[in-house]
Design an enzyme around this catalytic site. Structure first.
Site, PDB file in Angstrom:
ATOM      1  N   GLY A 125      35.640 -14.426  -0.148  1.00 44.49           N
ATOM      2  CA  GLY A 125      35.621 -15.770   0.543  1.00 44.49           C
ATOM      3  C   GLY A 125      34.330 -16.546  -0.285  1.00 44.49           C
ATOM      4  O   GLY A 125      33.728 -17.707   0.262  1.00 44.49           O
ATOM      5  N   GLY A 126      33.882 -16.377  -1.489  1.00 43.69           N
ATOM      6  CA  GLY A 126      32.780 -16.907  -2.135  1.00 43.69           C
ATOM      7  C   GLY A 126      32.991 -18.451  -2.466  1.00 43.69           C
ATOM      8  O   GLY A 126      32.100 -19.045  -2.602  1.00 43.69           O
TER       9      GLY A 126
ATOM     10  N   GLY B 258      33.840 -20.737  -0.472  1.00 40.97           N
ATOM     11  CA  GLY B 258      34.043 -21.424   0.785  1.00 40.97           C
ATOM     12  C   GLY B 258      32.688 -22.136   0.826  1.00 40.97           C
ATOM     13  O   GLY B 258      31.916 -22.207   0.196  1.00 40.97           O
TER      14      GLY B 258
ATOM     15  N   GLY C 248      30.503 -19.344   1.907  1.00 40.17           N
ATOM     16  CA  GLY C 248      30.438 -18.279   0.760  1.00 40.17           C
ATOM     17  C   GLY C 248      29.771 -18.915  -0.502  1.00 40.17           C
ATOM     18  O   GLY C 248      29.023 -17.890  -1.101  1.00 40.17           O
TER      19      GLY C 248
ATOM     20  N   ARG D 204      40.423 -13.972  -5.455  1.00 42.00           N
ATOM     21  CA  ARG D 204      41.900 -13.393  -4.725  1.00 42.00           C
ATOM     22  C   ARG D 204      42.931 -13.692  -5.662  1.00 42.00           C
ATOM     23  O   ARG D 204      43.034 -14.975  -5.967  1.00 42.00           O
ATOM     24  CB  ARG D 204      42.272 -13.904  -3.505  1.00 42.00           C
ATOM     25  CG  ARG D 204      40.935 -13.295  -2.316  1.00 42.00           C
ATOM     26  CD  ARG D 204      41.229 -13.945  -1.046  1.00 42.00           C
ATOM     27  NE  ARG D 204      41.329 -15.329  -0.908  1.00 42.00           N
ATOM     28  CZ  ARG D 204      42.364 -15.993  -0.384  1.00 42.00           C
ATOM     29  NH1 ARG D 204      43.262 -15.678  -0.187  1.00 42.00           N
ATOM     30  NH2 ARG D 204      42.096 -17.547  -0.442  1.00 42.00           N
TER      31      ARG D 204
ATOM     32  N   LYS E 188      39.010 -24.481  -6.813  1.00 46.72           N
ATOM     33  CA  LYS E 188      38.509 -23.267  -6.674  1.00 46.72           C
ATOM     34  C   LYS E 188      38.455 -22.436  -8.032  1.00 46.72           C
ATOM     35  O   LYS E 188      37.415 -21.661  -8.187  1.00 46.72           O
ATOM     36  CB  LYS E 188      39.668 -22.451  -5.703  1.00 46.72           C
ATOM     37  CG  LYS E 188      39.102 -21.073  -5.179  1.00 46.72           C
ATOM     38  CD  LYS E 188      40.058 -20.587  -3.833  1.00 46.72           C
ATOM     39  CE  LYS E 188      39.559 -21.386  -2.662  1.00 46.72           C
ATOM     40  NZ  LYS E 188      40.435 -20.631  -1.577  1.00 46.72           N
TER      41      LYS E 188
ATOM     42  N   LYS F  98      36.963 -12.334  15.387  1.00 50.06           N
ATOM     43  CA  LYS F  98      35.645 -11.629  15.105  1.00 50.06           C
ATOM     44  C   LYS F  98      35.373 -10.496  15.795  1.00 50.06           C
ATOM     45  O   LYS F  98      35.039  -8.998  15.220  1.00 50.06           O
ATOM     46  CB  LYS F  98      34.647 -12.512  15.247  1.00 50.06           C
ATOM     47  CG  LYS F  98      34.641 -13.577  14.203  1.00 50.06           C
ATOM     48  CD  LYS F  98      33.601 -14.707  14.177  1.00 50.06           C
ATOM     49  CE  LYS F  98      33.729 -15.874  13.097  1.00 50.06           C
ATOM     50  NZ  LYS F  98      32.768 -16.826  13.206  1.00 50.06           N
TER      51      LYS F  98
ATOM     52  N   ARG G  92      34.676  -6.319  14.532  1.00 46.58           N
ATOM     53  CA  ARG G  92      33.684  -5.344  14.828  1.00 46.58           C
ATOM     54  C   ARG G  92      33.957  -4.269  15.347  1.00 46.58           C
ATOM     55  O   ARG G  92      33.554  -3.074  14.895  1.00 46.58           O
ATOM     56  CB  ARG G  92      32.781  -6.021  16.037  1.00 46.58           C
ATOM     57  CG  ARG G  92      32.038  -7.618  15.436  1.00 46.58           C
ATOM     58  CD  ARG G  92      30.901  -7.699  16.782  1.00 46.58           C
ATOM     59  NE  ARG G  92      30.053  -8.784  16.202  1.00 46.58           N
ATOM     60  CZ  ARG G  92      29.185  -9.205  17.015  1.00 46.58           C
ATOM     61  NH1 ARG G  92      28.661  -8.469  18.099  1.00 46.58           N
ATOM     62  NH2 ARG G  92      28.411 -10.165  16.610  1.00 46.58           N
TER      63      ARG G  92
ATOM     64  N   HIS H   9      34.640 -25.462  21.448  1.00 49.17           N
ATOM     65  CA  HIS H   9      33.224 -25.011  21.119  1.00 49.17           C
ATOM     66  C   HIS H   9      32.248 -26.250  21.240  1.00 49.17           C
ATOM     67  O   HIS H   9      30.984 -25.650  21.621  1.00 49.17           O
ATOM     68  CB  HIS H   9      33.513 -25.014  19.364  1.00 49.17           C
ATOM     69  CG  HIS H   9      34.205 -23.837  19.007  1.00 49.17           C
ATOM     70  ND1 HIS H   9      34.135 -23.059  17.612  1.00 49.17           N
ATOM     71  CD2 HIS H   9      35.227 -22.996  19.525  1.00 49.17           C
ATOM     72  CE1 HIS H   9      34.975 -22.231  17.574  1.00 49.17           C
ATOM     73  NE2 HIS H   9      35.742 -22.197  18.769  1.00 49.17           N
TER      74      HIS H   9
END
Ligand SMILES: NC(=O)c1ccc[n+]([C@@H]2O[C@H](COP(=O)([O-])OP(=O)(O)OC[C@H]3O[C@@H](n4cnc5c(N)ncnc54)[C@H](OP(=O)(O)O)[C@@H]3O)[C@@H](O)[C@H]2O)c1
Length: 307
Positions: free
Chosen positions: A10-11, A13, A16, A35, A44, A133, A137, A265
């Protein structure tokens, strides 16, 4: 000590690309997953090529290609993921690849916000992020993969110059909506600083299998503190419109999915104080205490570029 080899997923982003820059700056041999689905996303491709020009190695693989992912992961010591949205859940595929490769000394899944383990009560639909998430985990822990979970609190670009307003990233000009009495403490972090701290944890035995929180003491501010800072910087006094919690929650009901997601949020951050309403336990540590040598950015300085 030799620096670990790092693969950023995800670099391209928002966080990222900062992780790639910080990894290179801190001397890690840095690999970035390209990707295979990249298609004709020209920005990108250009971003990835700019990493290559700075010394990163691009590794092509798809999250849907297990063998390719295993081969990518085998080239490095540490994997840092900065995937977002629906891709957060896809990290389970990354976990499977890391498990099979068997060589990874540390995995940092894409977290970097609120600690999802403290958000069991979160409002729908925004809670999807925390649920996903937590699923990642569980997969990490079931596979006994060495890990670090990082809670960055509020990235400044999203929450600070807009003074917590929804639907804009820019400072309000005349009026500001104040959540409750505006006095709940929130934690703001410059995203470049966040990347610096995140990369510092990778080879640090003190952060192994721990949750690390970014709590720069001078950036623990209420919404009202932030408004005063902006008014002082801009010389512009804003009209304050105070929104009680019940009014805010009631106003969520007729909103579309995207707005309800964001408002949930905002509610947890600015009304409930979910960034600051718990102490860091024994399974955690605070990044500015671990790395006092980092000169973090104060929010007055951050907001100067918006004047
Ligand atoms: N603390 C905060 O205030 C805060 C704010 C925002 C985000 N976050 C967290 O930070 C993490 C990363 O978020 P971000 O904002 O940096 O992510 P982002 O820029 O939205 O995306 C990161 C990467 O995810 C992949 N991706 C996501 N959606 C995609 C789509 N629709 N199509 C194709 N690729 C997609 C891409 O990977 P490739 O590069 O491989 O193409 C993209 O570069 C998340 O866990 C998020 O919850 C925290």
């Amino acid at each position: 000590m030799e620096k670990s080899k790092v693969l950023v997923v995800g670099g391209a982003g928002f966080i990222g690309r900062r992780l790639v820059a910080a990894s290179l700056a801190q001397g890690h041999p840095t690999f970035v997953l390209m990707r295979s689905e990249i298609g004709v996303d020209v920005d990108k491709v250009q971003t990835l090529l700019s990493f290559k020009a700075k010394g990163a190695r691009l590794v092509e693989a798809s999250l849907d290609d297990h063998a390719g992912l295993v081969a990518a992961v085998r080239q490095v010591d540490v994997v840092v993921s900065a995937l977002s949205g629906t891709y957060i859940r896809s990290q389970v595929k990354l976990v499977e690849a890391i498990k099979e490769a068997g060589n990874v000394k540390r995995f940092l899944p894409s977290e970097f916000g609120m600690d999802p383990s403290k958000m069991e009560h979160a409002l729908a639909p925004g809670r999807i992020t925390f649920d996903d998430k937590m699923e990642v985990r569980r997969a990490i822990e079931a596979a006994s993969i060495p890990h670090t979970y990082i809670s960055c609190n509020c990235f400044a670009a999203y929450f600070c110059p807009n003074l917590g307003q929804i639907g804009t990233l820019l400072p309000p000009k005349d009026k500001v909506r104040v959540y409750g009495d505006g006095n709940v403490k929130v934690i703001f972090v410059d995203e470049d600083d966040a990347a610096t701290y995140i990369i510092k944890t990778l080879d640090d035995p003190r952060t192994l299998n721990k949750s690390i929180y970014l709590r720069p003491s001078e950036n623990i501010l209420s919404q009202s503190d932030l408004i005063v800072k902006w008014e002082n910087l801009s010389g512009n006094v804003l009209e304050k419109i105070y929104i009680p919690a019940d009014e805010f929650l009631a106003s969520m009901k007729d909103k579309d999915f995207g707005n309800q997601f964001v408002m949930g949020h905002i509610y947890h951050i600015f009304y409930e104080g979910c960034r600051t309403n718990f102490d860091i336990g024994e399974d955690g540590a605070e990044a500015t205490l671990l790395y006092p040598e980092v000169e973090y950015t104060r929010m007055d300085d951050y907001m100067k570029r918006y004047v």
